[in-house]
Scaffold this active site. Structure first.
Site, PDB file in Angstrom:
ATOM      1  N   ASP A   1      17.421  -6.419  14.098  1.00 15.49           N
ATOM      2  CA  ASP A   1      18.360  -5.293  14.225  1.00 15.49           C
ATOM      3  C   ASP A   1      19.285  -5.188  13.017  1.00 15.49           C
ATOM      4  O   ASP A   1      19.379  -6.118  12.225  1.00 15.49           O
ATOM      5  CB  ASP A   1      19.231  -5.497  15.468  1.00 15.49           C
TER       6      ASP A   1
ATOM      7  N   ARG B   1      20.697 -12.781  20.985  1.00 18.95           N
ATOM      8  CA  ARG B   1      22.134 -12.490  20.951  1.00 18.95           C
ATOM      9  C   ARG B   1      22.732 -12.448  22.360  1.00 18.95           C
ATOM     10  O   ARG B   1      23.905 -12.786  22.548  1.00 18.95           O
ATOM     11  CB  ARG B   1      22.385 -11.180  20.215  1.00 18.95           C
TER      12      ARG B   1
ATOM     13  N   ARG C   1      10.992  -7.739  14.265  1.00 19.56           N
ATOM     14  CA  ARG C   1      11.840  -6.625  13.818  1.00 19.56           C
ATOM     15  C   ARG C   1      13.289  -6.954  14.128  1.00 19.56           C
ATOM     16  O   ARG C   1      13.701  -6.934  15.291  1.00 19.56           O
ATOM     17  CB  ARG C   1      11.418  -5.333  14.511  1.00 19.56           C
TER      18      ARG C   1
END
Lengths: 254, 254
Positions: free
Chosen positions: B52, B207, B50
């Site tokens: 972002d 990230r 999933r």
């Protein structure tokens, strides 16, 4: 007096082309507005190749002249940073240098290189969508396209590939040195690149060459048709003009 | 009953992430809306990762189940074309296949690969701007970044690199198999790629790893600091979360 030249990259999408036009967002308009702010006067610029609305550039070259003293106390690096800060985000000034007096980005160019990206297949491109022409077919006959392209090499009258001749008596003869077609992977997506090198180009010449080559690659035309198009000296003989977003003004050699 | 899997690419920019959310444009929302139109019922989907809001995907995998008879008289190629026609232009269904019954894009994944693009320099990127994080500095110390990354390889508790743990008792242990850093040219522009491979990832883990590596590359932290961050098991110990647009969910292996 000093003559300067900068190498400029830009995303064609937001601009109504390179050439300044009153009331329109253009690359030249942005660069001259920034130069006007920095030097408090109008600073005219000259470019290597006036690209149309939507056409990208990686290595456009733009020259301009500064008066006695205007460069004093300014570093080229700082001037370059100021130009990047003052222009639209779609423009990037990659380098800035002092060149011999009287240098013209336009008239001193020996040859120019354009690249056109095609994406072939039933699945739409994602990352290359803004930088390529999606041809929704299963395959292109690249060998046939190469065969068709061969007749374009050399000095010819390219009037058939010219959208508009700016003056009645202007020559439409140009010298094309290379038309290469090769596969490439960019951003993880496959594309086909048509690379065209020539001393100079007529209005929409590269896009009309690519549109005609695609007609051959799709099987709508035989390779030998390209020679007929060239010989016709009539824009109506050629294929469609390929869309602007696939084209990038790649580099220029002096 | 048939289980199907599709490989999907998408540009993250227009979407509020992968996961469906009422009233928001999401990738899962678009895919399930299209499947709903085609099969006249709700067809739930499961994805490999999933992503972002703003994160891109080149090789996302999405699985779903069809009832007895729903596939009859339909070719997979036509179903794929319909999905491409019915979903947002930022989504491309690259392939569609029948997989063994009970296959789950999420639970059957062996490892996942993410790539993060950095552009380093005083000049802004143009073509890579939507797909990279521009670091406006002269250079990054890539050797120091590689040294820092070494301690991340293997099975560890990555809680320091996790923005939000979804359930209190859920494990934050993951197995990272590779963190490679290499230079690349894309669309004519130079970039630095951080490639991270792991069995699975926590929320914003890649990230936060990239943001911390950039702190090391810029000289704000020593390479040895990364081990301290890992040992702390506390999100506040790590560096910033790198912006979404630089990240691409590259591929998943089953």
């Amino acid at each position: 007096m000093s003559t300067l030249a900068m190498t400029v990259a830009y995303d064609g999408a937001p601009f109504c082309g390179f050439a300044r036009q009153p009331g329109q967002l253009t690359v030249q308009g942005e660069l001259e507005r920034a130069l006007g702010t920095l030097f408090a006067r109008e600073v005219p610029t000259v470019c290597a190749g006036r690209t149309d609305a939507g056409v990208h550039a990686l290595g456009q070259v733009v020259s301009f002249e500064l008066e006695e003293g205007e460069l004093e106390g300014r570093s080229l690096a700082k001037l370059q940073r100021s130009l990047n800060a003052l222009t639209h985000d779609g423009i990037s000034v990659r380098s800035l240098r002092v060149v011999p007096d009287g240098f013209s980005a336009r008239f001193d160019a020996k040859w120019r290189e354009y690249r056109y990206r095609l994406v072939v297949g039933q699945e739409p491109p994602v990352f290359l969508a803004p930088y390529a022409w999606w041809l929704r077919c299963d395959t292109l006959d690249v060998d046939a396209m190469r065969e068709a392209a061969a007749c374009l090499i050399g000095e010819h009258d390219f009037k058939s590939f010219c959208l508009a001749v700016s003056a009645v008596d202007k020559s439409t003869c140009r010298n094309v040195m290379a038309v290469d077609i090769f596969e490439e992977e960019q951003l993880g997506e496959r594309c086909l690149v048509v690379r065209v090198v020539g001393n100079a180009f007529l209005h929409s010449m590269v896009r009309t060459i690519v549109g005609s080559l695609v007609d051959v690659g799709c099987g709508r035309r035989e390779p030998a048709w390209m020679q007929e198009v060239l010989d016709a000296c009539d824009r109506r003989a050629a294929g469609q003009c390929a869309p602007a977003q696939g084209l990038t003004f790649w580099r220029v050699e002096y």
